[in-house]
Design an enzyme around this catalytic site. Structure first.
Site, PDB file in Angstrom:
ATOM      1  N   ARG A  90       0.859  -1.174   0.000  1.00 55.17           N
ATOM      2  CA  ARG A  90       0.000   0.000   0.000  1.00 55.17           C
ATOM      3  C   ARG A  90       0.902   1.233   0.000  1.00 55.17           C
ATOM      4  O   ARG A  90       1.960   1.258   0.647  1.00 55.17           O
ATOM      5  CB  ARG A  90      -0.889   0.021   1.248  1.00 55.17           C
ATOM      6  CG  ARG A  90      -2.092  -0.902   1.155  1.00 55.17           C
ATOM      7  CD  ARG A  90      -3.093  -0.428   0.103  1.00 55.17           C
ATOM      8  NE  ARG A  90      -4.278  -1.265  -0.006  1.00 55.17           N
ATOM      9  CZ  ARG A  90      -4.461  -2.234  -0.911  1.00 55.17           C
ATOM     10  NH1 ARG A  90      -3.513  -2.519  -1.785  1.00 55.17           N
ATOM     11  NH2 ARG A  90      -5.595  -2.899  -0.954  1.00 55.17           N
ATOM     12  N   GLU A  94      -3.126   7.662  -4.233  1.00 58.71           N
ATOM     13  CA  GLU A  94      -3.550   7.053  -5.484  1.00 58.71           C
ATOM     14  C   GLU A  94      -4.872   7.636  -5.980  1.00 58.71           C
ATOM     15  O   GLU A  94      -5.779   7.801  -5.155  1.00 58.71           O
ATOM     16  CB  GLU A  94      -3.755   5.549  -5.213  1.00 58.71           C
ATOM     17  CG  GLU A  94      -2.898   4.684  -6.080  1.00 58.71           C
ATOM     18  CD  GLU A  94      -2.944   3.231  -5.646  1.00 58.71           C
ATOM     19  OE1 GLU A  94      -2.128   2.856  -4.800  1.00 58.71           O
ATOM     20  OE2 GLU A  94      -3.792   2.520  -6.159  1.00 58.71           O
ATOM     21  N   HIS A 150      -0.939   0.223 -10.008  1.00 57.77           N
ATOM     22  CA  HIS A 150      -1.609  -0.723  -9.090  1.00 57.77           C
ATOM     23  C   HIS A 150      -2.056  -1.978  -9.851  1.00 57.77           C
ATOM     24  O   HIS A 150      -3.251  -2.299  -9.912  1.00 57.77           O
ATOM     25  CB  HIS A 150      -2.791  -0.051  -8.374  1.00 57.77           C
ATOM     26  CG  HIS A 150      -3.168  -0.737  -7.088  1.00 57.77           C
ATOM     27  ND1 HIS A 150      -3.657  -0.066  -5.993  1.00 57.77           N
ATOM     28  CD2 HIS A 150      -3.126  -2.049  -6.733  1.00 57.77           C
ATOM     29  CE1 HIS A 150      -3.923  -0.928  -5.028  1.00 57.77           C
ATOM     30  NE2 HIS A 150      -3.610  -2.156  -5.455  1.00 57.77           N
TER      31      HIS A 150
HETATM   32  C1  DGY Z   1      -5.869  -5.934  -2.983  1.00 58.17           C
HETATM   33  O1  DGY Z   1      -6.353  -7.038  -3.165  1.00 58.17           O
HETATM   34  O2  DGY Z   1      -5.812  -5.417  -1.878  1.00 58.17           O
HETATM   35  C2  DGY Z   1      -5.341  -5.227  -4.184  1.00 58.17           C
HETATM   36  O3  DGY Z   1      -4.534  -4.165  -3.855  1.00 58.17           O
HETATM   37  C3  DGY Z   1      -6.500  -4.739  -5.045  1.00 58.17           C
HETATM   38  O4  DGY Z   1      -7.458  -4.217  -4.247  1.00 58.17           O
END
Ligand code: DGY
Length: 322
Positions: A241, A270, A288
């Site tokens: 993240r 983001e 992402h």
């Molecule tokens: C997750 O599965 O957390 C990915 O980042 C997509 O949401």
């Protein structure tokens, strides 16, 4: 409940998933496929029996304040749930589920892709070829560095961190050091050296790969002081993240030459990306993509569906996280 449960699905999902959802539920889709506003999320929570959101929906306490007691479950499409206020969900009487396992391999693959891309200058090279700026092969041009045999630090040693460690060891002969807030079972650490603190791990690695969940507990885990502990030739890879890294501190470290590069799939704000990253050839920036394969996204949808079905069949959902 009379009739079929009403489920608000906040983004378009793979066709087969939408079809399977429609067989069992009364589904409201977001045909625009843009992130829902706070107001739209509040309305959904007030009027639906379940929500199927994604990482682009901020399910804050303000959103849960609109709950009427009707919504029984938030079946998140994705493994990370840091965009959902779990305490507020519990107060509103909503279970929360996620989709673990099914995206582990693809996310781990992407972390390796970023390691290779940064060390081998693949991003800058690709841009140069496309722009017509490549004037041919040369014995000393475009020299990157080898991934094979280097030391990898894995921060966050859950499913994805472990999958990255397996690839790094088996595919690239890397030495793997690991640190997590919670120490995993001994079996998960086979062939991996556990390091007792993040501070101790950082100066030892050539590549650092982040795999912690997001949220308050890990926000800016990699701050200026910790980034300064990395070796100058080290590269940072983040497929976890964005806010696990202090992006401004990362830019400052790169600008000062205190870090050799970074491969990022996630960002603090983001989809905004720190402007200091955009012009740099020592960073590789992806949008992402961690779970973005047909296979993972379909499996994530089916897993979210399984969780919904379990709740409305009166069973405990398999992936309850809140
Ligand atoms: C997750 O599965 O957390 C990915 O980042 C997509 O949401």
């Amino acid at each position: 409940m009379t009739g079929r449960p009403r489920v608000v699905v906040t983004r378009r999902l793979p066709e087969a998933v939408e079809a399977a959802l429609a067989e069992r539920f009364d589904v409201e889709r977001n045909l625009e496929d843009r992130p829902l506003t706070t107001e739209a999320l509040r309305a959904a929570l007030a009027t639906a029996d379940a929500l199927l959101p994604t990482v682009t929906d901020r399910l804050s306490a303000e959103v849960f304040a609109a709950a009427t007691g009707r919504c029984r479950v938030i079946a998140n499409f994705g493994v990370g749930v840091n965009h959902i206020d779990l305490a507020a969900a519990a107060r509103a009487g909503c279970l929360v589920t996620n989709t673990p396992d099914v995206l582990t391999d693809d996310t781990a693959d992407l972390a390796i892709l970023l390691m290779l891309a940064v060390l081998r200058g693949a991003g800058a090279g690709e841009r140069r070829v496309r722009s017509g700026g490549w004037d041919g092969w040369g014995p000393t041009s475009d020299l990157g560095r080898r991934l094979t045999g280097k030391t990898l630090g894995v921060v966050g040693f859950g499913r994805i961190g472990q999958a990255v460690a397996r690839r790094a060891r088996a595919g690239f002969g890397m030495t793997v050091l690991a640190w997590s807030r919670r120490r995993p079972a001994a079996a998960a650490l086979e062939g991996v050296t556990w390091v007792e603190s993040l501070e101790a791990l950082l100066p030892q690695v050539d590549v650092l790969s982040l795999h912690t969940p997001g949220g308050a507990e890990t926000q800016h885990l990699l701050d200026a002081a910790r980034l300064a502990r990395l070796q100058r030739h080290a590269v940072l890879v983040n497929t976890a993240r964005g806010d696990v890294v202090d992006e401004a501190a990362l830019v400052a470290a790169l600008e000062a030459g205190r870090l050799a590069g970074a491969g990022l799939d996630v960002y603090e704000r983001e989809p905004a990306v720190h402007p200091g990253l955009l012009g740099r050839d020592d960073v590789v920036l992806l949008p992402h993509l961690g779970s973005a394969t047909v296979e993972s996204r379909s499996a994530m949808g089916m897993r979210a569906l399984e969780n919904l079905v379990a709740v409305f069949d009166g069973r405990t959902p398999p992936d309850r996280v809140g």
